[in-house]
Design an enzyme around this catalytic site. Structure first.
Site, PDB file in Angstrom:
ATOM      1  CG  HIS A 161      -1.969   1.084   1.129  1.00 26.85           C
ATOM      2  ND1 HIS A 161      -1.709   2.392   1.478  1.00 26.85           N
ATOM      3  CD2 HIS A 161      -3.242   1.048   0.664  1.00 26.85           C
ATOM      4  CE1 HIS A 161      -2.796   3.110   1.251  1.00 26.85           C
ATOM      5  NE2 HIS A 161      -3.737   2.319   0.759  1.00 26.85           N
ATOM      6  CD  GLU A 171      -5.323   1.825  -3.098  1.00 27.11           C
ATOM      7  OE1 GLU A 171      -6.513   1.919  -2.803  1.00 27.11           O
ATOM      8  OE2 GLU A 171      -4.412   1.793  -2.255  1.00 27.11           O
TER       9      GLU A 171
HETATM   10  P1  13P Z   1      -9.336   6.756   0.016  1.00 27.82           P
HETATM   11  O1  13P Z   1     -10.514   5.970  -0.495  1.00 27.82           O
HETATM   12  O2  13P Z   1      -9.559   7.377   1.346  1.00 27.82           O
HETATM   13  O3  13P Z   1      -8.807   7.687  -1.015  1.00 27.82           O
HETATM   14  O4  13P Z   1      -8.171   5.666   0.268  1.00 27.82           O
HETATM   15  C1  13P Z   1      -7.909   4.731  -0.712  1.00 27.82           C
HETATM   16  C2  13P Z   1      -6.977   3.714  -0.201  1.00 27.82           C
HETATM   17  O5  13P Z   1      -5.855   4.005   0.174  1.00 27.82           O
HETATM   18  C3  13P Z   1      -7.445   2.325  -0.114  1.00 27.82           C
HETATM   19  O6  13P Z   1      -6.406   1.457   0.167  1.00 27.82           O
END
Ligand code: 13P
Length: 236
Positions: free
Chosen positions: A88, A157
């Site tokens: 992450h 992400e």
């Molecule tokens: P947000 O949905 O708060 O932007 O976070 C996304 C995330 O890091 C999920 O792992």
């Protein structure tokens, strides 16, 4: 589809148990067949007798030992946890985990057959450096990772979209997901400011197999709506 909640550093164990119960109650009352994953904070892990898949946000590549502040396999085994989030952006960029360390962790939990949600994504500087450099950066996050691992789920992400309310355009997400699908056939989730207001559009895109949701997932009604959206889209 796969709908995942990363609860990050939120909710006590009691709150987490209520959260999971509520989500499960919704899913079963509506006969929803989506794969739902929840990643609670470390100290909120518990023995959850639930159809929701509960995973760890992190664990060290060890059974046990001298790694202050970390948990290992014995702590996951205690709660029969067989799912883990690796790579992450908050662990890469805030906690400073290197690709080498992530690969070690990946291989350790892969050898144990864990379901692994492996995250990739570029910081703003890399995005602004242009498509080529951005894709090269994301590609480097696949270094040493077995992209054919059968229990692998990948989450794209973009770092700059996490917790900011900013998202790439739908075209952007679609284009990047298409390119990432060429690297791995594993289910590919999108994460970064997914809200109840944009989840349906994101889930409708080709090569998006689900979503990984942070802040919006803290609201059970929002998260449940997202699971329902996925179900509706699959019925079409
Ligand atoms: P947000 O949905 O708060 O932007 O976070 C996304 C995330 O890091 C999920 O792992």
């Amino acid at each position: 589809m796969i709908i995942a909640a990363n609860l990050k550093t939120n909710f006590t164990r009691e709150e987490t148990n209520l959260y999971i119960e509520e989500i499960e109650g919704f899913v079963s009352s509506k006969n929803l067949t989506q794969e739902v994953l929840v990643f609670p904070a470390m100290s909120s892990l518990d023995t959850n007798d639930t159809s929701i898949i509960v995973g760890a946000q992190n664990a060290y590549a060890t059974k046990d030992g001298a790694f202050t502040g970390e948990i290992g396999l014995v702590h996951l085994d205690e709660f029969a946890i067989k799912t883990i989030l690796i790579g992450h952006s908050e662990r890469r960029h805030i906690l400073g985990e290197t690709q080498e360390e992530l690969v070690k962790k990946f291989n350790y939990y892969k050898d144990l057959g864990f379901k692994i949600v492996y995250c990739v994504g570029e910081p703003l500087k890399k995005r602004e450096a242009g498509k080529h450099e951005m894709m090269e950066y994301i590609a480097s996050q696949y270094d040493g990772i077995d992209t054919e691992y059968e229990n692998l789920i990948i989450a794209y992400e973009p770092v700059w979209a996490i917790g900011t309310g900013l998202t790439p355009t739908l075209e952007d997400i679609q284009e990047i997901h298409k390119a990432l699908k060429e690297k791995s056939k594993a289910p590919l989730l999108y994460g970064g400011s997914v809200k109840v207001t944009n989840a349906k559009e994101v889930l409708s895109l080709s090569n998006v197999d689900g979503i990984l949701v942070g802040s919006a997932a803290l609201y059970t009604d929002h998260f449940c709506s997202m699971i329902e959206f996925a179900q509706e889209l699959q019925r079409k």
